[in-house]
Scaffold this active site. Structure first.
Site, short mmCIF file in Angstrom:
data_model
loop_
_atom_site.label_atom_id
_atom_site.label_comp_id
_atom_site.label_asym_id
_atom_site.label_seq_id
_atom_site.Cartn_x
_atom_site.Cartn_y
_atom_site.Cartn_z
N GLU A 56 0.84 -1.19 0.00
CA GLU A 56 0.00 0.00 0.00
C GLU A 56 0.88 1.25 0.00
OE1 GLU A 56 -3.33 0.47 -0.33
OE2 GLU A 56 -2.53 2.50 -0.50
N CYS B 197 6.23 4.76 9.17
CA CYS B 197 6.73 4.04 7.99
C CYS B 197 8.20 4.29 7.67
CB CYS B 197 5.85 4.36 6.78
SG CYS B 197 4.19 3.69 6.96
P1 NAD Z 1 -1.81 0.45 12.72
O1 NAD Z 1 -0.93 0.17 13.86
O2 NAD Z 1 -2.49 1.78 12.60
O3 NAD Z 1 -2.97 -0.65 12.64
C1 NAD Z 1 -2.75 -2.02 12.75
C2 NAD Z 1 -4.03 -2.64 13.31
O4 NAD Z 1 -3.90 -4.06 13.25
C3 NAD Z 1 -4.30 -2.29 14.76
O5 NAD Z 1 -5.60 -1.77 14.89
C4 NAD Z 1 -4.17 -3.62 15.50
O6 NAD Z 1 -5.03 -3.73 16.62
C5 NAD Z 1 -4.54 -4.60 14.41
N1 NAD Z 1 -4.06 -5.97 14.64
C6 NAD Z 1 -2.82 -6.37 15.02
N2 NAD Z 1 -2.78 -7.71 15.15
C7 NAD Z 1 -4.02 -8.17 14.82
C8 NAD Z 1 -4.60 -9.45 14.77
N3 NAD Z 1 -3.90 -10.54 15.06
N4 NAD Z 1 -5.90 -9.55 14.39
C9 NAD Z 1 -6.62 -8.45 14.10
N5 NAD Z 1 -6.11 -7.20 14.14
C10 NAD Z 1 -4.83 -7.06 14.50
O7 NAD Z 1 -0.94 0.16 11.42
P2 NAD Z 1 -1.03 0.89 9.99
O8 NAD Z 1 -0.37 2.22 10.07
O9 NAD Z 1 -2.41 0.78 9.45
O10 NAD Z 1 -0.05 -0.06 9.15
C11 NAD Z 1 -0.41 -1.37 8.80
C12 NAD Z 1 0.61 -1.90 7.80
O11 NAD Z 1 0.56 -1.11 6.61
C13 NAD Z 1 2.05 -1.83 8.28
O12 NAD Z 1 2.75 -2.90 7.75
C14 NAD Z 1 2.57 -0.54 7.67
O13 NAD Z 1 3.95 -0.52 7.49
C15 NAD Z 1 1.84 -0.53 6.35
N6 NAD Z 1 1.61 0.79 5.76
C16 NAD Z 1 1.28 1.84 6.54
C17 NAD Z 1 1.04 3.09 5.95
C18 NAD Z 1 0.68 4.28 6.80
O14 NAD Z 1 0.71 5.38 6.27
N7 NAD Z 1 0.35 4.12 8.06
C19 NAD Z 1 1.14 3.23 4.57
C20 NAD Z 1 1.44 2.12 3.79
C21 NAD Z 1 1.69 0.89 4.40
#
Ligand code: NAD
Length: 431
Positions: free
Chosen positions: A149, A261
């Site tokens: 993403e 990130c």
């Molecule tokens: P985040 O920490 O905001 O959200 C992750 C969510 O996953 C949390 O709500 C957590 O409770 C949930 N979770 C964890 N383990 C779980 C499980 N076993 N079952 C169900 N839910 C579970 O993270 P994010 O910022 O959304 O990032 C997610 C991924 O996307 C990461 O790998 C990140 O590097 C990637 N990413 C993030 C962005 C960004 O801008 N934040 C952009 C691109 C990619």
């Protein structure tokens, strides 16, 4: 299509809502039950422009629902997105426990063919690991695709609805074909869907973030060099940005990159390439430069005041960037910790990150309900996040409220001439 999205963070919640917006039935899953309860009431656990309206509309249309029961969501869906966190582990590597744990849970709940989509940012080889785990747990047919993403926090909904490109890593035709259908509504205006092998897709995400982080650290070094030679980084930035091979975007110097990130992804690629014997020298330097840059404002303040003990410093902007409430790895944290350690009193304001700041700093920092309240009696103002509302302030009012009119602008949002004309002692980056 019937879709499930596991993880309702910045990526999962936005993806889930946008996928529902194009008519799919989407079940969003999170293990955090408090989050699920909030979402069911139409309340957002994060701040992201346009998200609340999108979520509420799709909930009302009964295309979007929330649960903490993963097996139920898996059984009801044919395409399952994994969007859980991949935080940095102690050795710098991406911690895959959530991704691999979810893969196991998905496998155990399967009741027929499933397409499992890895949307979390994961090191090369993770799709294969996910495949192995699922193969071990089930005899049902499945495909695993990698779909990194690229959305930006602060513009996440727009980015998801109108991506620059969609990257799909797949080892089988069926997975690739379904993904093309999923993304067709988002790419009608011509954004390419790039289908490739999983390793390349996984690497795309790290390569993109690493290059962006490199641009930031590079420009921060150019800004520091401008200061050495009394040159103006704005002039340099504009001149080099006019070169079509370079381009004008992402060339703004500041107080270093933060967020969930860039810092972790730069360290993760250094680590997973080192594990294969590769020494990623540029990125090690990018990381070191960023670490140093997060301290420039505090160092400049110490130089200006001699000692910060007993000084009151106003801070505008706490989130790691504008239009988000996210403070993970935010430069403001480094600055505030240094100010507090030096005996200063901090009065801070951010348009979105106040609840998170309250949890982080407790009563060690005075959090003010409005931007101007942070200036009352302040010896100086530090601008750390370039929120639009800080760009055109009432300078006369600022002067009246502050004890001394000194501004440390970590994002170069003010003109030096305007600040001088308004009687401020003004410091910025590389000018
Ligand atoms: P985040 O920490 O905001 O959200 C992750 C969510 O996953 C949390 O709500 C957590 O409770 C949930 N979770 C964890 N383990 C779980 C499980 N076993 N079952 C169900 N839910 C579970 O993270 P994010 O910022 O959304 O990032 C997610 C991924 O996307 C990461 O790998 C990140 O590097 C990637 N990413 C993030 C962005 C960004 O801008 N934040 C952009 C691109 C990619």
């Amino acid at each position: 299509m019937k879709l499930a999205v596991i993880g309702t963070g910045y990526v999962g919640l936005v993806a889930g809502a946008c996928l529902a917006e194009t008519g799919n039935d989407v079940i969003c899953v999170d293990k955090d039950e408090a989050k699920i309860r909030m979402l069911r009431r139409g309340k957002m656990p994060i701040f992201e422009p346009g998200l609340e309206e999108l979520v509420r509309r799709n909930m009302a249309e009964q295309r979007l629902s929330f649960t903490s029961q993963l097996p139920r969501a898996i059984r009801a869906s044919s395409v399952i997105f994994i969007a859980v966190g991949t935080p940095q582990g102690e050795d710098g590597a991406a911690d895959l426990q959530h991704v691999l744990g979810v893969a196991r849970e998905i496998a155990q709940a399967m009741n027929g063919y499933k397409l499992i989509v890895d949307k979390s940012t994961v090191p090369v080889g993770t799709a294969e690991k996910v495949r192995e785990i699922i193969r071990r747990e089930t005899t049902h047919p499945f495909s695993v695709v990698s779909n990194p993403e690229f959305l930006k926090q602060g513009a996440a909904v727009d980015d998801f609805l109108k991506p620059d490109r969609v990257v799909i890593g797949t080892e089988d035709e069926k997975g690739g074909e379904i993904m093309r259908q999923v993304y067709a509504p988002f790419t009608r205006t011509g954004a390419p869907i790039m289908v490739m092998d999983c390793a390349s897709a996984e690497l795309c995400k790290y390569a993109a973030n690493a290059l962006l982080a490199t641009k930031i650290s590079f420009m921060n070094e150019i800004a520091n060099v401008c200061e050495v030679f009394e040159a103006d980084v704005d002039q340099v930035r504009r001149a080099i940005g006019a070169d079509r091979r370079i381009g004008p975007s992402f060339l703004f110097p500041g107080v270093g990159y933060g967020g969930s990130c860039f810092p972790k992804d730069v360290q993760a690629i250094v680590k997973f390439t080192a594990d294969k014997g590769y020494d990623f020298q540029i990125l090690k330097a990018v990381e070191r430069v960023n670490h140093r840059q997060k301290s420039v404002l505090a160092t400049r303040m110490e130089k200006h005041f001699g000692s910060l003990k007993g000084k009151t410093i106003a801070v505008w902007g706490l989130a790691f960037k504008p239009r988000t409430d996210d403070m993970r790895e935010a430069p403001a944290i480094v600055l505030i910790e240094r100010l507090l350690a030096a005996g200063a009193h901090v009065q801070a304001f951010d348009p979105a990150a106040m609840p998170i700041a309250k949890r982080l700093f407790g009563s060690t920092v005075t959090l003010t309900p409005r931007s101007y309240a942070a200036l009352e009696g302040a010896d100086a103002l530090a601008v750390v996040t370039e929120w639009n509302e800080f760009r055109e302030p009432d300078f006369a009012k600022m002067r009246r409220l502050m004890k001394t009119p000194v501004v440390f602008d970590g994002r170069n949002i003010y003109s030096r001439n305007v600040m001088r004309a308004n009687g401020f002692t003004y410091y910025s980056i590389g000018r």
